[in-house]
Enzyme design. Structure first.
Site, mmCIF file in Angstrom:
data_model
loop_
_atom_site.group_PDB
_atom_site.id
_atom_site.type_symbol
_atom_site.label_atom_id
_atom_site.label_comp_id
_atom_site.label_asym_id
_atom_site.label_seq_id
_atom_site.Cartn_x
_atom_site.Cartn_y
_atom_site.Cartn_z
ATOM 1 C CB THR A 55 -0.915 0.003 1.235
ATOM 2 O OG1 THR A 55 -1.680 -1.206 1.252
ATOM 3 C CG2 THR A 55 -1.867 1.194 1.203
ATOM 4 C CE LYS A 78 1.894 2.664 4.862
ATOM 5 N NZ LYS A 78 1.345 1.748 3.815
ATOM 6 C CE LYS A 93 -4.567 -2.048 1.390
ATOM 7 N NZ LYS A 93 -5.235 -3.025 2.252
#
Length: 291
Positions: A93, A238, A169
């Site tokens: 990711t 993140k 995602k």
């Protein structure tokens, strides 16, 4: 098939092991070499550097963030150090911008990149029940279809540009965090109003909120089982930062995103970096207790 595999964390290790069990020959690399031990015991070969994995036709990577991916692709011992016509399956990711850079770099070397991030926690990876979001060149995607069927329960193609999978995602992770936040707030409201959390969860998940996500995270919130982390809060932070970057580039206001980021930061400050990202529920509940 001979496959290179880079990144043997909570998600990478079970994915790699499932490929080995299906009969594929793996060469594995991880920054912390001790994490390679279980894979070597299962029959994998150890790589000295990421570039060793590039001698294989296909290389998987699943790493924590942009910097880690940049190191294994563009570093002095990275995949692109030598001319290899490798198909790189990036399951990390990471930012769409980095995916674009990697796509161009691999193609300039005669190889290709497809992006294939996944939805699912470590238990789903172990059980080969991941949902795989893929994007890239159709020929490359077709080549990987049989491999994806080994590690996941369903593969969803979302476009020709690899970065499209990463955007999907990031949108998904934003929605997961939003669902956890709403569950936490609803459970706190119910508890302070005299309704048991378990009663609330059963009522919701047996009627209008039947998705497995609500059942999984609802149970985590009831049990407050935030450790060990299935998905560590710093990684959630993140991801929300990456969502913010994409939103800023596209001039999309996302006011709820700010709440999620603040609550993840608070969860890390209160519970430590090894806590699950669902620990934002702890922050919500503590805030209510103060009133």
């Amino acid at each position: 098939m001979k496959i290179g595999f880079i990144g043997l964390g909570q998600m990478g290790a079970p994915i790699a092991l499932n490929l080995i069990r299906a009969g594929h020959e793996l060469m594995v690399w991880n920054r912390s070499s001790e994490k390679m031990t279980p894979l070597l015991a299962a029959g994998a070969q150890a790589a000295r550097h990421p570039q060793d994995c590039a001698s294989h036709e296909i290389v998987f990577s699943i790493l924590s963030d942009d910097q880690a991916v940049e190191n294994i692709v563009f570093g002095s011992d990275g995949l692109l150090k030598n001319q290899h016509q490798t198909l790189h399956i990036s399951m990390s990711t990471i930012s769409p911008g980095l995916v674009d850079c990697m796509t161009a770099a691999h193609r300039s070397h005669g190889g290709d990149l497809i992006s294939a991030p996944v939805f699912g926690r470590p238990l789903a990876a172990q059980a080969a029940k991941l949902f795989i979001i893929t994007a890239g060149n159709e020929k490359s995607l077709n080549l990987c279809e049989s491999l994806f069927s080994i590690i996941g329960q369903r593969t969803i193609r979302v476009g020709d540009a690899p970065q499209a999978a990463n955007i999907v995602k990031l949108c998904g992770n934003f929605m997961i965090m939003s669902a956890v936040e709403s569950l936490a707030e609803a459970m706190t409201l119910a508890k302070k109003s005299g309704v048991d959390k378990k009663t609330l969860l059963h009522a919701l998940t047996s009627t209008i909120f039947t998705a497995p996500l609500y059942e999984t995270y609802g149970q985590i919130l009831i049990e407050q089982s935030f450790k060990p982390a299935g998905f560590a809060a710093p990684l959630g932070l993140k991801d929300m930062k990456l969502v913010s970057q994409v939103a800023e580039i596209n001039r999309i206001p996302m006011p709820f995103l700010g709440i999620l980021r603040d609550h993840i930061l608070s969860a890390i400050a209160q519970k430590g970096e090894d806590v699950d990202w669902s620990a934002i529920a702890h922050v919500v509940e503590k805030s209510a207790e103060a009133n």
